[in-house]
Design a protein around this motif. Sequence first.
Motif, mmCIF file in Angstrom:
data_model
loop_
_atom_site.group_PDB
_atom_site.id
_atom_site.type_symbol
_atom_site.label_atom_id
_atom_site.label_comp_id
_atom_site.label_asym_id
_atom_site.label_seq_id
_atom_site.Cartn_x
_atom_site.Cartn_y
_atom_site.Cartn_z
ATOM 1 N N TRP A 193 10.206 21.369 -5.491
ATOM 2 C CA TRP A 193 9.708 20.691 -6.682
ATOM 3 C C TRP A 193 9.866 21.563 -7.920
ATOM 4 C CZ3 TRP A 193 5.699 23.151 -9.189
ATOM 5 C CH2 TRP A 193 4.969 24.067 -8.442
ATOM 6 N N THR B 218 12.240 16.938 -13.604
ATOM 7 C CA THR B 218 11.182 16.235 -12.888
ATOM 8 C C THR B 218 10.961 16.910 -11.544
ATOM 9 O OG1 THR B 218 10.531 14.140 -11.832
ATOM 10 C CG2 THR B 218 12.887 14.599 -11.960
ATOM 11 N N GLN B 219 9.737 16.824 -11.027
ATOM 12 C CA GLN B 219 9.440 17.403 -9.722
ATOM 13 C C GLN B 219 9.947 16.526 -8.584
ATOM 14 O OE1 GLN B 219 5.240 18.055 -9.349
ATOM 15 N NE2 GLN B 219 5.116 19.450 -11.093
ATOM 16 N N SER B 220 10.337 15.303 -8.889
ATOM 17 C CA SER B 220 10.611 14.301 -7.864
ATOM 18 C C SER B 220 12.064 14.275 -7.403
ATOM 19 C CB SER B 220 10.227 12.918 -8.382
ATOM 20 O OG SER B 220 8.868 12.873 -8.765
ATOM 21 N N ASP C 15 12.070 8.859 -8.105
ATOM 22 C CA ASP C 15 12.265 8.886 -9.557
ATOM 23 C C ASP C 15 13.701 8.481 -9.875
ATOM 24 O OD1 ASP C 15 12.601 9.514 -12.252
ATOM 25 O OD2 ASP C 15 11.318 11.290 -12.154
ATOM 26 N N SER D 99 -2.705 16.940 -11.780
ATOM 27 C CA SER D 99 -2.793 15.726 -10.955
ATOM 28 C C SER D 99 -1.488 15.449 -10.223
ATOM 29 C CB SER D 99 -3.169 14.519 -11.824
ATOM 30 O OG SER D 99 -2.165 14.265 -12.785
ATOM 31 N N ASP D 100 -0.386 16.059 -10.689
ATOM 32 C CA ASP D 100 0.878 15.947 -9.979
ATOM 33 C C ASP D 100 1.314 17.315 -9.447
ATOM 34 O OD1 ASP D 100 1.407 17.063 -12.444
ATOM 35 O OD2 ASP D 100 3.271 15.952 -12.784
ATOM 36 N N SER E 278 -2.140 18.553 -5.136
ATOM 37 C CA SER E 278 -2.892 17.366 -5.528
ATOM 38 C C SER E 278 -3.171 16.402 -4.371
ATOM 39 C CB SER E 278 -2.163 16.624 -6.653
ATOM 40 O OG SER E 278 -2.876 15.476 -7.031
ATOM 41 N N ASP F 184 -4.574 18.065 -17.331
ATOM 42 C CA ASP F 184 -3.140 17.755 -17.278
ATOM 43 C C ASP F 184 -2.462 18.051 -18.609
ATOM 44 O OD1 ASP F 184 -3.098 16.992 -14.646
ATOM 45 O OD2 ASP F 184 -3.260 14.852 -15.043
#
Length: 576
Positions: free
Chosen positions: A128, A137-139, A144, A488-489, A493, A504
Amino acid sequence: MKKPTKKFAALSSLLLVSAALAASPADTLVIQSAADIPTLDPGVTYDTASSSLVDNMYETLLTYDGASLTKLVPLLATKWTPSNGGKTYTFDLRKNVKFHSGATMACTDAEYTFERNLVTNSGASGNWFLAEALTGTQSNAADDKTVTWAKIDKSVECNNAGQLVFTLPAVDPAFLAKLAYTGMAIVEKSYSAKIGEWDGSEKTWKDWAGKDLTGSELSKKPNGTGPYKLVRNDANNYLFQTFDGYWGTKPNIKNVIRQKVPELAARQQALLRGDADLIEGGARAVDEAQVKGKPGVTWVDELPSTTSTAIFMNEKIGGKGNNLLGSGKLDGKGIPSNFFSDVNVRRGFSYAFNYKQYIDDVLKGKGIQRTVLMPDSFPGYDSKVKTYSFDAAKATDYFKRAWGGQVWKNGFVLTANYRAGSVGAQTAMEILKKNIESLNPKFRLNIQAKQWSEMLSDSRKGEEAMIYIGWAPDYADADNFMYTFYASDGYYSPRANWADASVDKWLKQARSTINAAERNRLYSLVGQRAYEQAPYILVPAPVNYQFFSSRVSGAPLTKAGFNPMTSLYWKDLDKK
């Protein structure tokens, strides 16, 4: 079939004995631990047990310089050059490096490695933070839609000179440190494809998006450039031998045996008999009582600690976790899945933990109660943030407020898990259990041991109610702790399911500036808010130490050479 030599046959016999080993020979390092090994695939290695083995079979582009937490030096790279305002990095790669397969490392292998990490990038991995740096992005692409093949392909490429080029969408001050992490170790493209891993093509990349590599073919048949190669293994034992084709200095210790031995007493006895050279100990109190000062044991103390540990309180317990909730209601026979979503419950538990007792009993007085879940040696740590202390009256007060008074009136039954074989985790949970149950006869906290790999997997899916778990840094920056625990992401989490809009915002602001003073201010705000909301019980941090057989020596085992950011490198050890 060629018969094994007598020496190899003897090693094989040694490997298969569970705890009662013959005295280990000088050319063989014997390691015993309670933990199982979730994976041997670098692309999904994200726990210390797996890293301890992977780090000795594989290598990254760069690594830490001795004991330094900030200075990086070349490993599989020979040099690197930043450009484009810090958004482009060009790496020259080392020549004539061999994989365990016998193939010579090429730039295409390095390119494939990072593309594979970006493509798979599952929740089980540490990719990530690489994805965040290279794709914004971490996704992964499955989660995503902004993650495209073009974006992945462009982020890491080999140029005509055979150099590896990274192109970042934005400046990332921690990028080089991220590349030193175990999960960024270089794997061989053709070998991986041949055994059934992703082939590296645009045609098939979508089929591998977000795929969990924990049990991959590469995990079963590892193939790195490191000084040691895996010879054989079973569920509890691993045998490694030096790789004759290694490009670097040949290790002095030829064989390494790593055994899973769940019983602490058995590990201690193996060390004291000379059957084992390195073992996983218990907590400081146990280790000082049982092994410190004993003949044949070397003890090194006052070492830096960069881990942070907490007792998680999951605010949205789901899936198999429902088995931990009893009746699933606030009827005195269980708890609802959102039990910890009431801040009064979390504060009650935080006041019910005896931090001083943990320091005295587990850490033998050598510990620090940190204000926030990050190393106190890292920039951004604020010692002025308030902390909780054991206070039965305050705990009682908050429990009486919780859920409109229903918690105190009806009581609850909750089951919490800890890692099997970890004395520190067990003791922490026992302290909490005793204090919680002493507040109200209707309170029941059941605790039970659980295998490490199972606890990792279930907690990642939000299926643990309350667990004791820590974080060892991936790279030496406050963001790696603060974002991991409090966003939160963030990576943790799903284990806590705590979210705060202000936190955040502050965390995103902190990672988008290189102004150190501003980052420190923002992290202080996060710490203050976390104290108020009590998403975790902050377990006191230890003063680090290590002990080992006096037959073993080497820079990583000394105070001057110890680096808490890395695994123990066997190649740097000697044994007599």
